[in-house]
Design a protein around this motif. Structure first.
Motif, PDB file in Angstrom:
ATOM      1  N   ARG A  80       0.758  -1.227  -0.147  1.00  0.00           N
ATOM      2  CA  ARG A  80      -0.376   0.412   0.237  1.00  0.00           C
ATOM      3  C   ARG A  80       0.691   1.392  -0.054  1.00  0.00           C
ATOM      4  N   ASP A  81       2.101   1.058   0.594  1.00  0.00           N
ATOM      5  CA  ASP A  81       3.135   2.189   0.823  1.00  0.00           C
ATOM      6  C   ASP A  81       3.600   2.384  -0.850  1.00  0.00           C
ATOM      7  N   ARG A  82       3.908   1.269  -0.918  1.00  0.00           N
ATOM      8  CA  ARG A  82       4.490   1.261  -3.168  1.00  0.00           C
ATOM      9  C   ARG A  82       3.428   2.081  -3.712  1.00  0.00           C
ATOM     10  N   ALA A  83       2.164   1.461  -3.908  1.00  0.00           N
ATOM     11  CA  ALA A  83       1.447   1.206  -4.700  1.00  0.00           C
ATOM     12  C   ALA A  83       0.949   3.263  -4.528  1.00  0.00           C
ATOM     13  N   TYR A  84       0.705   4.176  -3.391  1.00  0.00           N
ATOM     14  CA  TYR A  84       0.466   5.542  -2.724  1.00  0.00           C
ATOM     15  C   TYR A  84       0.612   6.254  -4.103  1.00  0.00           C
ATOM     16  N   ALA A  85       1.905   6.300  -4.280  1.00  0.00           N
ATOM     17  CA  ALA A  85       2.922   7.276  -5.618  1.00  0.00           C
ATOM     18  C   ALA A  85       1.612   7.115  -6.824  1.00  0.00           C
ATOM     19  N   TYR A  86       1.014   5.848  -7.281  1.00  0.00           N
ATOM     20  CA  TYR A  86       0.123   6.183  -8.284  1.00  0.00           C
ATOM     21  C   TYR A  86      -0.844   6.047  -7.925  1.00  0.00           C
ATOM     22  N   PRO A  99      -3.568  15.494  -1.384  1.00  0.00           N
ATOM     23  CA  PRO A  99      -5.453  15.536  -1.020  1.00  0.00           C
ATOM     24  C   PRO A  99      -6.041  14.107  -1.760  1.00  0.00           C
ATOM     25  N   VAL A 100      -6.041  14.192  -2.968  1.00  0.00           N
ATOM     26  CA  VAL A 100      -6.574  12.880  -4.072  1.00  0.00           C
ATOM     27  C   VAL A 100      -5.892  11.800  -3.048  1.00  0.00           C
ATOM     28  N   ALA A 101      -4.892  11.492  -2.933  1.00  0.00           N
ATOM     29  CA  ALA A 101      -4.406   9.850  -2.685  1.00  0.00           C
ATOM     30  C   ALA A 101      -5.124  10.051  -1.245  1.00  0.00           C
ATOM     31  N   GLU A 102      -4.254  11.120  -0.304  1.00  0.00           N
ATOM     32  CA  GLU A 102      -5.476  10.183   1.042  1.00  0.00           C
ATOM     33  C   GLU A 102      -6.410   9.914   0.268  1.00  0.00           C
ATOM     34  N   LEU A 103      -7.781  10.117   0.114  1.00  0.00           N
ATOM     35  CA  LEU A 103      -8.663   9.906   0.003  1.00  0.00           C
ATOM     36  C   LEU A 103      -8.663   8.708  -1.146  1.00  0.00           C
ATOM     37  N   ARG A 104      -7.668   7.640  -1.692  1.00  0.00           N
ATOM     38  CA  ARG A 104      -7.842   6.797  -2.086  1.00  0.00           C
ATOM     39  C   ARG A 104      -7.103   5.520  -2.011  1.00  0.00           C
ATOM     40  N   ALA A 105      -6.253   5.970  -1.031  1.00  0.00           N
ATOM     41  CA  ALA A 105      -5.488   5.303  -0.539  1.00  0.00           C
ATOM     42  C   ALA A 105      -6.534   4.600   0.832  1.00  0.00           C
ATOM     43  N   ARG A 107      -9.037   4.391   0.409  1.00  0.00           N
ATOM     44  CA  ARG A 107     -10.218   3.797  -0.393  1.00  0.00           C
ATOM     45  C   ARG A 107     -11.430   4.663  -0.085  1.00  0.00           C
ATOM     46  N   ILE A 108     -11.645   5.809   0.314  1.00  0.00           N
ATOM     47  CA  ILE A 108     -12.879   7.189   0.554  1.00  0.00           C
ATOM     48  C   ILE A 108     -13.160   6.966  -0.774  1.00  0.00           C
ATOM     49  N   LEU A 109     -12.436   7.355  -2.281  1.00  0.00           N
ATOM     50  CA  LEU A 109     -12.707   7.396  -3.471  1.00  0.00           C
ATOM     51  C   LEU A 109     -11.963   5.908  -4.485  1.00  0.00           C
ATOM     52  N   PRO A 110     -13.062   5.540  -4.934  1.00  0.00           N
ATOM     53  CA  PRO A 110     -12.367   4.063  -5.496  1.00  0.00           C
ATOM     54  C   PRO A 110     -10.402   4.700  -6.878  1.00  0.00           C
ATOM     55  N   ASN A 111     -10.119   3.174  -6.277  1.00  0.00           N
ATOM     56  CA  ASN A 111      -9.219   3.490  -6.588  1.00  0.00           C
ATOM     57  C   ASN A 111      -8.575   2.932  -8.287  1.00  0.00           C
ATOM     58  N   ASN A 112     -10.136   2.886  -8.681  1.00  0.00           N
ATOM     59  CA  ASN A 112     -10.032   2.366 -10.723  1.00  0.00           C
ATOM     60  C   ASN A 112     -10.188   4.139 -11.009  1.00  0.00           C
ATOM     61  N   GLY A 113     -10.165   4.942 -10.416  1.00  0.00           N
ATOM     62  CA  GLY A 113     -10.349   6.837 -11.344  1.00  0.00           C
ATOM     63  C   GLY A 113     -10.055   7.592 -12.117  1.00  0.00           C
ATOM     64  N   PRO A 114      -9.462   7.833 -12.712  1.00  0.00           N
ATOM     65  CA  PRO A 114      -8.871   8.805 -13.461  1.00  0.00           C
ATOM     66  C   PRO A 114      -8.304   9.871 -12.434  1.00  0.00           C
ATOM     67  N   LEU A 115      -6.525   9.504 -12.992  1.00  0.00           N
ATOM     68  CA  LEU A 115      -5.376  10.827 -12.527  1.00  0.00           C
ATOM     69  C   LEU A 115      -5.728  11.549 -12.421  1.00  0.00           C
ATOM     70  N   ILE A 198      -3.665  -3.791  -6.871  1.00  0.00           N
ATOM     71  CA  ILE A 198      -2.528  -4.330  -7.758  1.00  0.00           C
ATOM     72  C   ILE A 198      -2.853  -4.094  -9.197  1.00  0.00           C
ATOM     73  N   ASP A 199      -4.668  -4.005  -9.142  1.00  0.00           N
ATOM     74  CA  ASP A 199      -5.169  -3.747 -10.673  1.00  0.00           C
ATOM     75  C   ASP A 199      -4.990  -2.494 -10.594  1.00  0.00           C
ATOM     76  N   ALA A 200      -5.537  -1.594  -9.829  1.00  0.00           N
ATOM     77  CA  ALA A 200      -5.585   0.012  -9.573  1.00  0.00           C
ATOM     78  C   ALA A 200      -3.957   0.237  -9.567  1.00  0.00           C
ATOM     79  N   VAL A 201      -3.086  -0.074  -9.343  1.00  0.00           N
ATOM     80  CA  VAL A 201      -1.537   0.232 -10.091  1.00  0.00           C
ATOM     81  C   VAL A 201      -1.707   0.428 -11.808  1.00  0.00           C
ATOM     82  N   ARG A 202      -2.085  -0.566 -12.289  1.00  0.00           N
ATOM     83  CA  ARG A 202      -1.562  -1.059 -13.218  1.00  0.00           C
ATOM     84  C   ARG A 202      -3.064  -0.217 -14.260  1.00  0.00           C
TER      85      ARG A 202
END
Length: 277
Positions: A80-86, A99-105, A107-115, A198-202
């Protein structure tokens, strides 16, 4: 594993008022994401480490995603730490990324949304920001690409290990007997959480490559410079590493195909890339 009264209360409250909760959480995330620590994450604090994960579990549950309360292994925490930056926008959006990553990490926001908050915003930022020179503008793009490229190796290593441990723990259910149905359900939910991350990072890597290619092609027209060839080679290097079997990333061909006789935008850019790591 049963949820604590506090956890249950929080989940019920956020399920009932998701819109109001989202606004409050965004404010909290923005306030606690100021000081940067390891892995480009904010330094530990009570809100990020204790409150947001509980709230994120409630939001993920509402979306129908698996939620596990099993304690994480060291490797799962590092994943999860490594995925954070992506999970955040590219470095060029530093003012938005935390702020965006803090909501995604959590899972408050879905991780598969637009960057990008809006398509092409990264390109627009590169073109409009008052850099001191054309070379500095290109160097910003190159640095962002290389930063993402260099993070892939560490992420892939821990992801492969987590996937192998999940395989072992799943197969072990055929042999162990002292495991309740609730424990089994919680463990399998964690396995699915790991796969989703892992899928979210992909997905994020595929988006990053598309964002960087769009920026490179627009800069090539607006601000041509010899350093542009370095940017193209950096992007190719990122694509090569993103094709790691653990990620199994398949990117779509760019909308503008370089002339076949040059195999690239610049002469010599198709030469083999010599890695220094």
């Amino acid at each position: 594993m049963t949820r604590s009264p506090m956890t249950r209360a929080l989940m019920i409250r956020f399920r009932c008022r998701p819109a109001a909760a989202a606004g409050l959480i965004a404010t909290l995330a923005g306030g606690c994401a100021q000081l940067e620590g390891d892995f480009a994450r904010p330094r530990p604090n009570v809100v990020r480490d204790d409150v947001l994960p509980v709230v994120g579990g409630a939001f993920a549950s509402v979306r129908g995603e698996p939620v596990s309360l099993v304690a994480m292994t060291d490797d799962e925490r590092q994943l999860r730490d490594r995925a954070y930056a992506y999970l955040a926008p590219p470095e060029g959006f530093k003012f938005l990324s935390l702020p965006v990553a803090e909501l995604r990490a959590p899972r408050i926001l879905p991780n598969n949304g637009p960057l990008e908050p809006a398509p092409g915003l990264y390109t627009q930022a590169l073109l409009t920001y008052q850099f001191r020179s054309t070379t500095a503008r290109w160097q910003r793009l190159i640095d962002d690409i290389r930063s993402d490229r260099d993070r892939i190796g560490p992420f892939v290593r821990v992801a492969a290990h987590v996937a192998e441990m999940d395989r072992i723990r799943t197969e072990s259910f055929r042999f162990v007997q002292a495991v309740s149905d609730m424990q089994r359900e919680q463990v399998m939910a964690r396995v699915e959480e790991n796969k989703m991350l892992i899928d979210a990072v992909r997905s994020a890597l595929a988006q990053r490559i598309a964002i960087y290619r769009d920026a490179m092609e627009n800069l090539l027209v607006a601000q041509p410079a010899p350093i542009a060839m370095e940017a193209e080679r950096a992007l190719k290097s990122l694509q090569e590493r993103a094709a790691d079997p653990v990620l199994a990333l398949i990117t779509q061909p760019p909308p503008t195909v370089p002339p076949p006789e040059t195999k690239g935008y610049f002469p010599g850019s198709d030469k083999p890339i010599v890695r220094k790591d």
